[in-house]
Write a protein that holds these residues in place. Structure first.
Motif, mmCIF file in Angstrom:
data_model
loop_
_atom_site.group_PDB
_atom_site.id
_atom_site.type_symbol
_atom_site.label_atom_id
_atom_site.label_comp_id
_atom_site.label_asym_id
_atom_site.label_seq_id
_atom_site.Cartn_x
_atom_site.Cartn_y
_atom_site.Cartn_z
ATOM 1 N N GLY A 172 74.736 -0.196 14.783
ATOM 2 C CA GLY A 172 73.924 0.968 15.111
ATOM 3 C C GLY A 172 73.866 1.966 13.965
ATOM 4 O O GLY A 172 74.837 2.147 13.236
ATOM 5 N N LEU A 173 72.708 2.594 13.799
ATOM 6 C CA LEU A 173 72.532 3.670 12.840
ATOM 7 C C LEU A 173 71.883 4.857 13.560
ATOM 8 O O LEU A 173 71.053 4.672 14.445
ATOM 9 N N ILE A 174 72.284 6.055 13.171
ATOM 10 C CA ILE A 174 71.691 7.244 13.767
ATOM 11 C C ILE A 174 70.219 7.342 13.368
ATOM 12 O O ILE A 174 69.857 7.116 12.209
ATOM 13 N N PHE A 175 69.377 7.662 14.352
ATOM 14 C CA PHE A 175 67.950 7.837 14.091
ATOM 15 C C PHE A 175 67.601 9.315 14.149
ATOM 16 O O PHE A 175 67.836 9.995 15.144
ATOM 17 N N THR A 176 67.047 9.813 13.060
ATOM 18 C CA THR A 176 66.536 11.181 13.002
ATOM 19 C C THR A 176 65.056 11.114 12.665
ATOM 20 O O THR A 176 64.698 10.581 11.604
ATOM 21 N N PRO A 177 64.183 11.598 13.528
ATOM 22 C CA PRO A 177 62.741 11.450 13.293
ATOM 23 C C PRO A 177 62.260 12.296 12.127
ATOM 24 O O PRO A 177 62.801 13.369 11.853
#
Length: 224
Positions: A172-177
């Motif tokens: 998993g990787l953090i998603f920042t729009p």
């Protein structure tokens, strides 16, 4: 505080952390090892398993009700490398409150058994924990649009039904729009993951458009 771990943050907010690990003692001859007194833990040594468990319990004491309800989760514990700590053994415990979307960092003095510092921030997103990766996979499997195809792909490549999310290889990787207009636009404040799923034949599912929102417990499909 020594070395720094870079975390994804909204509006350039950062947070301090240092890698910690379980200490494994080297093997010795049986009778000699039984007679030998354990070496005292030095300030610069990695955290032992016992210290991680102790820091986790102390840091979680003030959040037990929210932890039990699943609103807050302990992400991980890392050694605090504060050079001004002297001989004190310090550990940083990271908890995430999914209801308020806040990251809580509590610094524990392992010798005194107390929390000596606490900080709370919104929009600060450290890397996901293994438990969060599993929780994201469980949401993906429960999703009516994607769950069936994930199970089908697993059965086709593995020759057996998928029993649980723990059977999958997960990253998993953090998603920042950046400029999202769709349902994923709240990510960055919400705790959102891009989830990469490895199948039994070591191929990867195409999850490039999927974002798992752990705060809202929803699956978002990116629009492009």
């Amino acid at each position: 505080m020594g070395r720094r771990l870079i975390v994804t943050a909204v509006a350039g907010v950062g947070m301090m952390a240092v890698a910690g690990a379980v200490l494994f003692l080297p093997g010795e001859q049986g009778s000699q090892a039984a007679r030998s007194a354990p070496r005292a833990t030095a300030q610069d040594d990695p955290l032992t398993g016992q210290e991680i468990a102790r820091a986790s319990a102390i840091a979680s004491a003030g959040s037990r009700e929210h932890l039990a309800a699943g609103q807050t989760k302990l992400l991980y514990v890392e050694r605090d490398d504060d050079k001004d700590a002297g001989e004190r053994r310090l550990a940083n415990a990271y908890l995430y409150d999914y209801g308020a979307d806040q990251l809580i960092m509590r610094t524990v003095d392992l010798g005194r058994g107390t929390v000596v510092e606490e900080s709370v921030a919104r929009g600060v997103q450290p890397p996901p924990s293994k438990a969060e990766e599993t929780a994201a996979a469980e949401l993906l499997l429960a999703d009516p649009a994607y769950g069936g195809s994930v199970r089908e792909s697993y059965a086709k490549t593995g020759g057996r039904p998928l029993r649980s999310a723990s059977d999958l290889g997960l990253r998993g990787l953090i998603f920042t729009p950046a400029h999202e207009r769709g349902s994923a636009r709240h990510c960055g404040i919400h705790r959102c993951l891009r989830l990469f799923v490895r199948l039994p034949d070591n191929t990867w599912l195409d999850t490039s458009r999927i974002v798992v929102d752990l705060s809202a417990k929803k699956i978002h499909t990116l629009e492009w």
